[in-house]
Structure formats: C-alpha cells, structure tokens
Design a protein around this motif. Structure first.
Motif, short mmCIF file in Angstrom:
data_model
loop_
_atom_site.label_atom_id
_atom_site.label_comp_id
_atom_site.label_asym_id
_atom_site.label_seq_id
_atom_site.Cartn_x
_atom_site.Cartn_y
_atom_site.Cartn_z
N HIS A 1 -9.61 0.09 -0.94
CA HIS A 1 -8.58 -0.74 -0.33
C HIS A 1 -7.19 -0.15 -0.60
O HIS A 1 -6.24 -0.43 0.13
N ARG A 2 -7.08 0.67 -1.65
CA ARG A 2 -5.80 1.31 -1.97
C ARG A 2 -5.47 2.46 -1.01
O ARG A 2 -4.36 3.00 -1.06
N PHE A 3 -6.41 2.83 -0.16
CA PHE A 3 -6.22 3.98 0.73
C PHE A 3 -6.25 3.58 2.20
O PHE A 3 -6.45 4.44 3.06
N LEU A 4 -6.05 2.31 2.50
CA LEU A 4 -6.19 1.87 3.89
C LEU A 4 -5.29 2.64 4.87
O LEU A 4 -5.76 3.01 5.96
N PRO A 5 -4.02 2.91 4.56
CA PRO A 5 -3.22 3.67 5.54
C PRO A 5 -3.85 5.03 5.87
O PRO A 5 -3.87 5.44 7.04
N THR A 6 -4.37 5.72 4.86
CA THR A 6 -4.99 7.02 5.10
C THR A 6 -6.28 6.88 5.90
O THR A 6 -6.53 7.66 6.83
#
Length: 256
Positions: A182-187
């Motif tokens: 969830h910490r990488f959603l933009p990527t």
C-alpha cells in the motif's frame, strides 16, 4: 471523468482501521459533513482490521447515524494492506478516496483532490504531507523510508505512504496488492499507465489512539518491499489494445 450512471455511487471514501475506536465517531462525522454538500451519491467504507478495542461496536452504532456508512470486518488482524484491499473490493464508487482512520488526514481535502481527477488533469492524486505533525523520530523515519523507496524504484514521489489519495476506480482494477505494498500505490498505478500527480495536503496531529508504525518497521520493511517493486517494474507488462470492427478487418485484405 468519474461520471456515474444514474443512482450509482459517485465517490467511495475508504478507510482501513485498527484499534481506532476513539477516532472513528469524529472521522465518520467529518467525512459525512464534507461529502453531503457535493450533491452526488457517496458512501464510506471502513474496514476493521481485527481490532481488539471497541472499534466494531462503535462502527455498528455509527451505521445507525450515517446511512452511507458500510463496515467490512476482517476476521483477524491482517495488516493495513489487507484492510485497504478489503475496503477497495467492497467500494462501489466510480471514484475512490482513501484516508487513514487516525484522523491525521483531513477529509476536507477530498473535494480539492477529487476535482483534479474529475477535470481530467490526472487519474490518481497522491497526497503529500509536506508539513507533518508527528514526533521528530517518526518524521525522520518517514524521510528515510521515502528516500530509499525513490532511490531504488527511480520514483519522484515525496510521500507515497500518505493515506490521503483520490483516484478513478479503474486505477486499481489490475493492481494486485501484497503485504506492505500500500506504500507503493503511486508506482503500481503508474505501471498500469495511469497518470499520477502529487499535491501538498494538510496533516493534523494525532489526538487519540496510538501510532502503529515506528522507525524499524518503516525503514527496513520498506527496503525489503522496494526490491519486490523494482522486480515488478522491470518485468511489468503494460499495453492497451483496440479491437477492430468487422468492416475494418475485412478492409485489411488485398483487393482483387
């Protein structure tokens, strides 16, 4: 644009929650106060991540006060990614807004971020807590974690772990979440060729409950997860196709 069909839910506001009984009443009321004036169908989806406090009892009571509130209960504590994934699966909106249940994200920011999506400036808006209201050690750990993420994933997002985001529901249709991602959603959304922007948002101090993350589980878990995301970036398949109409297919043959 996020234009719904008649009577469809236009915006789903999604929040994973773990042991946030003291914050949930005001959180739900704040969201309702922001969404009601928009004049379009909306809902709130709270996913309780196996809380051991009175969160479920509080949420059950709140469903009687706010008819747009829907509650999803995980049978056991599975982590923030799992709770977010569960809430997203139950959300019915054409557009999705996410935020943390600790009330440090300000729901009044949602309309501003929603307008960026609806005006077709982007598909996904990521909040950036430029001025964080957290203890100094937590601020340092977040800065380190974001620096490590951007270095390893070749990203330029200042605050990928910010809970406040607004996006079209299509952005997540093909994204498979694993623990911590969830910490990488933009990527992950960029891998699906959607347009991502980042805008500064307000960040409020925590007034109740306890923080769930610290230096160790932010920095070292983020480092581990970065290698997984980097592997995905190198092997991602991203393509868009268009089916030809029957007449177009016939027209591609040689003329005689």
């Amino acid at each position: 644009m996020c234009s719904p069909a008649p009577d469809a839910v236009h915006v789903s506001v999604v929040a994973p929650a773990y042991n946030e009984a003291a914050n949930l009443p005001e959180l739900v009321r704040e969201i309702a106060a922001v969404m009601a004036p928009l004049g379009r169908p909306w809902e709130i989806v709270v996913a309780d991540d196996g809380s051991t406090d009175d969160s479920l009892k509080v949420l059950a009571r709140l469903t009687g006060e706010v008819r747009q509130l829907r509650v999803v209960a995980l049978r056991r504590n599975a982590g923030q990614t799992a709770a977010l994934d569960a809430a997203l699966r139950y959300a019915r909106g054409r557009c999705i807004a996410t935020l943390d249940a600790d009330r440090q994200n300000d729901p009044s920011e949602i309309p501003r971020l929603l307008e960026l999506v609806e005006s077709d400036r982007c598909d996904f808006v990521n909040g950036w807590r430029a001025r964080r209201n957290d203890p100094w050690l937590r601020r340092v750990s977040m800065r380190i974690a974001n620096g490590v993420r951007n270095w390893l994933t070749h990203e330029d997002i200042h605050d990928s772990a910010c809970g406040l985001k607004v996006f079209r529901r299509e952005c997540m249709e093909h994204v498979k979440l694993f623990t911590g991602l969830h910490r990488f959603l933009p990527t992950l959304v960029r891998l699906e060729e959607f347009r991502v922007i980042e805008v500064p948002v307000r960040h409020r101090p925590r007034v109740a409950g306890r923080a769930k993350y610290g230096v160790w589980n932010r920095v070292f878990k983020a480092l581990r997860d970065c290698f997984a995301v980097r592997w995905m970036q190198r092997r991602a398949i991203a393509h868009r196709v268009q089916e030809l109409e029957r007449d177009d297919v016939a027209g591609t043959g040689d003329e005689t």
